[in-house]
Design a protein around this motif. Structure first.
Motif, PDB file in Angstrom:
ATOM      1  N   ILE A 432       0.797  -1.711   0.312  1.00  0.00           N
ATOM      2  CA  ILE A 432       0.522  -0.372  -0.324  1.00  0.00           C
ATOM      3  C   ILE A 432       0.713   0.789  -0.112  1.00  0.00           C
ATOM      4  O   ILE A 432       1.771   1.461   1.120  1.00  0.00           O
ATOM      5  CB  ILE A 432      -0.942   0.147   1.609  1.00  0.00           C
ATOM      6  CG1 ILE A 432       0.077   0.214   2.392  1.00  0.00           C
ATOM      7  CG2 ILE A 432      -1.636  -1.158   1.239  1.00  0.00           C
ATOM      8  CD1 ILE A 432      -0.834  -0.103   3.854  1.00  0.00           C
ATOM      9  N   ARG A 467      -0.213   3.239   7.712  1.00  0.00           N
ATOM     10  CA  ARG A 467      -0.926   4.264   6.957  1.00  0.00           C
ATOM     11  C   ARG A 467      -2.292   5.097   7.802  1.00  0.00           C
ATOM     12  O   ARG A 467      -2.680   3.894   8.221  1.00  0.00           O
ATOM     13  CB  ARG A 467      -1.031   3.800   5.493  1.00  0.00           C
ATOM     14  CG  ARG A 467      -2.396   4.334   4.626  1.00  0.00           C
ATOM     15  CD  ARG A 467      -1.992   5.389   4.253  1.00  0.00           C
ATOM     16  NE  ARG A 467      -3.135   5.386   3.378  1.00  0.00           N
ATOM     17  CZ  ARG A 467      -3.102   6.007   1.652  1.00  0.00           C
ATOM     18  NH1 ARG A 467      -2.187   6.446   1.368  1.00  0.00           N
ATOM     19  NH2 ARG A 467      -4.158   6.324   1.205  1.00  0.00           N
ATOM     20  N   LEU A 469      -6.211   5.884   7.851  1.00  0.00           N
ATOM     21  CA  LEU A 469      -7.235   5.498   6.707  1.00  0.00           C
ATOM     22  C   LEU A 469      -8.826   6.632   6.561  1.00  0.00           C
ATOM     23  O   LEU A 469      -8.956   6.795   7.668  1.00  0.00           O
ATOM     24  CB  LEU A 469      -7.399   4.330   6.670  1.00  0.00           C
ATOM     25  CG  LEU A 469      -6.793   3.130   6.618  1.00  0.00           C
ATOM     26  CD1 LEU A 469      -7.818   1.439   7.067  1.00  0.00           C
ATOM     27  CD2 LEU A 469      -5.561   2.978   5.525  1.00  0.00           C
ATOM     28  N   THR A 470      -8.828   6.865   5.779  1.00  0.00           N
ATOM     29  CA  THR A 470     -10.079   7.308   5.286  1.00  0.00           C
ATOM     30  C   THR A 470     -11.353   6.840   6.292  1.00  0.00           C
ATOM     31  O   THR A 470     -11.625   5.916   6.304  1.00  0.00           O
ATOM     32  CB  THR A 470     -10.873   7.972   3.924  1.00  0.00           C
ATOM     33  OG1 THR A 470     -11.008   7.169   3.324  1.00  0.00           O
ATOM     34  CG2 THR A 470      -9.448   8.329   3.850  1.00  0.00           C
ATOM     35  N   GLN A 473     -12.472   4.276   4.035  1.00  0.00           N
ATOM     36  CA  GLN A 473     -11.157   3.018   4.095  1.00  0.00           C
ATOM     37  C   GLN A 473     -11.711   1.962   4.837  1.00  0.00           C
ATOM     38  O   GLN A 473     -11.731   1.007   5.195  1.00  0.00           O
ATOM     39  CB  GLN A 473     -10.031   3.612   3.714  1.00  0.00           C
ATOM     40  CG  GLN A 473      -9.893   3.850   2.532  1.00  0.00           C
ATOM     41  CD  GLN A 473      -8.260   5.092   2.560  1.00  0.00           C
ATOM     42  OE1 GLN A 473      -7.733   5.244   3.271  1.00  0.00           O
ATOM     43  NE2 GLN A 473      -8.191   5.212   1.005  1.00  0.00           N
ATOM     44  N   ALA A 476     -14.309  -0.611   5.303  1.00  0.00           N
ATOM     45  CA  ALA A 476     -14.797  -1.653   4.453  1.00  0.00           C
ATOM     46  C   ALA A 476     -13.158  -2.611   4.785  1.00  0.00           C
ATOM     47  O   ALA A 476     -13.473  -3.761   4.451  1.00  0.00           O
ATOM     48  CB  ALA A 476     -13.833  -0.776   3.388  1.00  0.00           C
ATOM     49  N   VAL A 477     -12.440  -2.093   5.671  1.00  0.00           N
ATOM     50  CA  VAL A 477     -10.920  -3.084   5.984  1.00  0.00           C
ATOM     51  C   VAL A 477     -11.280  -3.427   7.561  1.00  0.00           C
ATOM     52  O   VAL A 477     -11.523  -5.025   7.461  1.00  0.00           O
ATOM     53  CB  VAL A 477     -10.059  -1.974   6.128  1.00  0.00           C
ATOM     54  CG1 VAL A 477      -8.909  -2.698   7.242  1.00  0.00           C
ATOM     55  CG2 VAL A 477      -9.118  -1.344   5.090  1.00  0.00           C
ATOM     56  N   ALA A 489     -10.874  -4.098  -0.209  1.00  0.00           N
ATOM     57  CA  ALA A 489     -11.407  -2.641   1.064  1.00  0.00           C
ATOM     58  C   ALA A 489      -9.812  -2.006   0.765  1.00  0.00           C
ATOM     59  O   ALA A 489      -9.762  -0.766   0.928  1.00  0.00           O
ATOM     60  CB  ALA A 489     -11.328  -3.210   2.084  1.00  0.00           C
ATOM     61  N   LEU A 490      -8.914  -2.590   0.328  1.00  0.00           N
ATOM     62  CA  LEU A 490      -7.315  -1.425   0.800  1.00  0.00           C
ATOM     63  C   LEU A 490      -6.992  -0.824  -0.981  1.00  0.00           C
ATOM     64  O   LEU A 490      -6.420  -0.732  -1.427  1.00  0.00           O
ATOM     65  CB  LEU A 490      -6.102  -2.415   1.065  1.00  0.00           C
ATOM     66  CG  LEU A 490      -6.500  -2.852   2.301  1.00  0.00           C
ATOM     67  CD1 LEU A 490      -5.078  -4.327   2.757  1.00  0.00           C
ATOM     68  CD2 LEU A 490      -6.328  -1.452   3.308  1.00  0.00           C
ATOM     69  N   ASP A 491      -7.861  -0.736  -2.481  1.00  0.00           N
ATOM     70  CA  ASP A 491      -7.393  -0.567  -3.312  1.00  0.00           C
ATOM     71  C   ASP A 491      -7.509   0.036  -3.510  1.00  0.00           C
ATOM     72  O   ASP A 491      -6.287   0.320  -4.743  1.00  0.00           O
ATOM     73  CB  ASP A 491      -8.970  -1.292  -3.616  1.00  0.00           C
ATOM     74  CG  ASP A 491      -9.019  -1.060  -5.471  1.00  0.00           C
ATOM     75  OD1 ASP A 491      -8.575  -2.743  -6.357  1.00  0.00           O
ATOM     76  OD2 ASP A 491      -9.464   0.057  -6.222  1.00  0.00           O
ATOM     77  N   SER A 492      -8.473   0.752  -3.044  1.00  0.00           N
ATOM     78  CA  SER A 492      -7.276   2.856  -3.237  1.00  0.00           C
ATOM     79  C   SER A 492      -6.149   2.895  -2.731  1.00  0.00           C
ATOM     80  O   SER A 492      -5.973   4.069  -3.141  1.00  0.00           O
ATOM     81  CB  SER A 492      -8.449   3.725  -2.936  1.00  0.00           C
ATOM     82  OG  SER A 492      -8.970   3.349  -1.529  1.00  0.00           O
ATOM     83  N   ILE A 493      -6.429   2.571  -1.933  1.00  0.00           N
ATOM     84  CA  ILE A 493      -4.006   2.367  -1.483  1.00  0.00           C
ATOM     85  C   ILE A 493      -3.261   1.846  -2.295  1.00  0.00           C
ATOM     86  O   ILE A 493      -2.110   1.787  -1.259  1.00  0.00           O
ATOM     87  CB  ILE A 493      -4.433   3.512  -0.254  1.00  0.00           C
ATOM     88  CG1 ILE A 493      -4.660   1.927   0.659  1.00  0.00           C
ATOM     89  CG2 ILE A 493      -5.401   4.226  -0.111  1.00  0.00           C
ATOM     90  CD1 ILE A 493      -4.886   1.957   2.437  1.00  0.00           C
TER      91      ILE A 493
END
Length: 639
Positions: A432, A467, A469-470, A473, A476-477, A489-493
């Protein structure tokens, strides 16, 4: 038309939508009337007529031109230590009314004057080109035009920065094949670019923006080089998984240093090739042999062509890795034909990292590992190209010229890939974007993540993955129930430099993981605008103590040590500053001036002596000092 150093950045030309006007037969004919076909004479019969007719300049805007205003004495520079006065022939007015009234100085050299020949002019023995750059820097008019008997040089030499220039062969401008060059010349120097276009599109603004864009180039290149390091580890691991996993478990530091050395070698070669320092012999046969059989640029061109013809089989093709190993050995040991002189040293020594050649011991015979051409191409693409945004949402990749990079920028690239370790993945992992400013790929153990519940997962990513998270995010995690859901869940980062196509890696896979210090501090490019004033302030007391008439020996007896050198940016600037003082000392004490080698000038020879006798660097990371040595060797590779 070959640029030397950075003059105009292609990205700036694209951003400003600066497009040359297609040139016609009529345009070529206009130039032909002003060009003398006799190669023994000045190419331009009347330089002012060329400026007036072809470029559209007006005499009232050019001091010193026929019918123009007088050239002010303030644009002349007296060098008493050389009994020399530097001065332009023309000065082009800046219509914007800025701090300086001039935007361009013009120097007309006489017939037979080679702009790159030492001693071509009386007094100071620097080349005419070096004298002109000195004039530009001292007057503060950073841009200049040098017209010789063969070409027109657009020179950019801002004070405190590296210079660059772009040459236009004059006689070629009158030919059909030279119409593109004629269009480029007009694009940079015609009436619109100098006088009538919007201020942010005129020449001074274009040149300044090009330098500003170069910092972005350094940042982008550094990020890509880090991706290339991950790609190289994946490629070696795929070629010989048993050997690489064994090294990752038993000698992780040795494996990491070997990976880093490959990238250092490649950057060295690219820097040398783009500055025509390789091959050592420059006759046509030697150059053709090198380009076709050994050069990194040639290998990249071949693999790019292969990928266009066989895009689906590049990871099944072989040959590129063996060619690189042959080049590395050739640079280290040389060849009896002297096509490449032996460099020796540690950087290219094949026995320091024998695993790169498929060897366990130094005594083993080399065996080329089956690293795929796809891997080699991806590594080279990360080192040799940059993504360029086209119009709209389109993007392409453009070839990067190492010729335009300062040695500090090369050093910053090395610094980016330092501060990592190699380790076997303790579980299934995904990289990530984390660390300082989320610019560093950090692998997260997905199995360890899923063992935790709720907000403990968010805490784990913060503490172990560095890291934050928002809220979306984190939600989802926290809800993930499987590896697939955690990956989603981590796709965007996800950082695809370390996890291509956002796929997790299995347990036991050798991975690059940043150290805690690297995550906190990141990496930095130290520009000359910062190192210059700091070094001047640091050296001032010692130089004042020596006085204005210091001898060359006194200058070379000075010692400068950087106790935390990193990529060596401050030592490079100290080298420049002391070398400039050494050149002045030679002028005061000519009987103590050494014989300057034929392939060097005063400044280069002075820098070499200062680097050999005055500069010392220390760093707790031995790879930092190795990278600095690599940059220094590349900078002076011709000798």
């Amino acid at each position: 038309m070959q640029p030397v150093g950075l003059v105009v950045a292609p990205a700036v030309v694209k951003d400003l939508i600066l497009e040359p006007t297609p040139q016609s037969q009529i345009d070529s004919a206009e130039v032909e009337l002003l060009v003398d076909p006799d190669p023994a004479k000045l190419a331009l019969i009347d330089p002012w007529a060329f400026a007036e007719v072809i470029l559209g300049w007006e005499a009232r805007m050019v001091a010193g031109a026929p019918g123009g205003p007088a050239l002010p004495d303030s644009l002349s520079l007296r060098l008493p230590e050389y009994d020399t006065t530097l001065s332009p022939d023309w000065a082009v007015v800046d219509p914007s009314g800025g701090e300086l009234p001039w935007q361009l100085l013009v120097r007309l050299e006489g017939p037979g004057i080679d702009p790159d020949q030492r001693g071509a002019l009386g007094g100071w023995e620097a080349t005419p080109h070096q004298r002109f750059e000195r004039l530009l820097r001292e007057t503060g008019v950073s841009a200049g035009l040098m017209i010789t008997d063969k070409d027109i040089r657009l020179v950019y030499a801002p004070k405190g920065e590296t210079s660059g220039w772009l040459a236009f062969p004059i006689r070629s401008l009158a030919t059909v094949g030279g119409r593109a060059m004629l269009g480029g010349l007009k694009l940079m120097l015609d009436r619109g670019r100098l006088f009538t276009d919007a201020e942010d599109r005129r020449l001074p603004a274009v040149l300044k923006k090009s330098r500003e864009a170069q910092a972005a180039v350094s940042t982008a290149l550094a990020e890509q080089v880090l991706g290339a390091l991950h790609e190289l580890l994946r490629g070696l691991s795929a070629a010989d998984p048993g050997a690489i996993r064994k090294l990752a478990a038993e000698q992780p530091g040795h494996l990491y240093e070997g990976l880093l050395t490959v990238l250092m070698r490649l950057v060295f070669v690219l820097y040398a090739e783009d500055r025509d320092l390789l091959p050592s012999r420059t006759d046509g046969r030697s150059r053709a042999l090198y380009d076709n059989g050994y050069s990194v640029r040639g290998l990249y061109a071949k693999l790019t062509e292969d990928a266009a013809l066989n895009p689906d089989t590049m990871d099944e093709r072989r040959g590129g890795w063996g060619r690189l190993l042959a080049l590395f050995r050739l640079i280290h040991g040389g060849h009896p034909s002297h096509i490449i002189q032996a460099r020796g040293g540690k950087l290219f020594d094949p026995d320091i990292f024998p695993f790169l050649e498929g060897r366990t011991l130094d005594s083993d015979k080399p065996a080329v590992m089956t690293v795929s051409d796809g891997c080699v191409l991806r590594v080279l693409e990360g080192l040799m190209t940059l993504e360029a945004k086209g119009r709209g949402s389109d993007s392409t990749r453009e070839r990067l010229s190492y010729r335009t990079l300062d040695v500090e920028q090369i050093g910053s690239v090395y610094e980016t890939v330092m501060g990592f370790t190699v380790e076997p993945a303790a579980g299934r992992v995904l990289a990530i974007k984390a660390g300082k400013n989320n610019h560093t790929p950090v692998f997260v153990n997905l199995d360890a993540l899923l063992v935790k519940s709720g907000k403990d997962r968010v805490k784990y990513l913060k503490e172990d993955g560095d890291r934050a998270l928002t809220a979306a995010q984190a939600k989802a995690v926290e809800a993930a129930r499987s590896i697939a859901e955690a990956v989603a869940a981590l796709d965007s980062i996800v950082d695809e430099r370390a996890s291509p196509r956002k796929r997790e890696l299995p347990s036991g896979t050798p991975i690059l993981q940043p150290t805690d210090e690297r995550r906190r501090t990141g990496s930095h490019y130290t520009p000359r605008s910062l190192t210059g004033p700091i070094v001047r302030y640091a050296l001032q007391p010692a130089l004042e103590q020596l006085g204005a008439n210091a001898t060359p020996e006194q200058i070379l007896d000075l010692k400068v040590c950087d106790p935390a050198m990193g990529s060596g940016a401050f030592l490079v600037e100290a080298c420049r500053a002391l070398a400039a003082k050494l050149v002045v000392a030679w002028a005061h004490w000519p009987e103590r001036k050494p014989i300057i080698p034929a392939d060097e000038d005063e400044e280069l020879h002075a820098r070499r002596l200062v680097a050999q006798r005055c500069l010392y660097g220390v760093d707790k990371n031995p790879l930092a000092t190795a990278s600095r040595q690599a940059v220094a060797v590349a900078r002076h590779a011709r000798s």
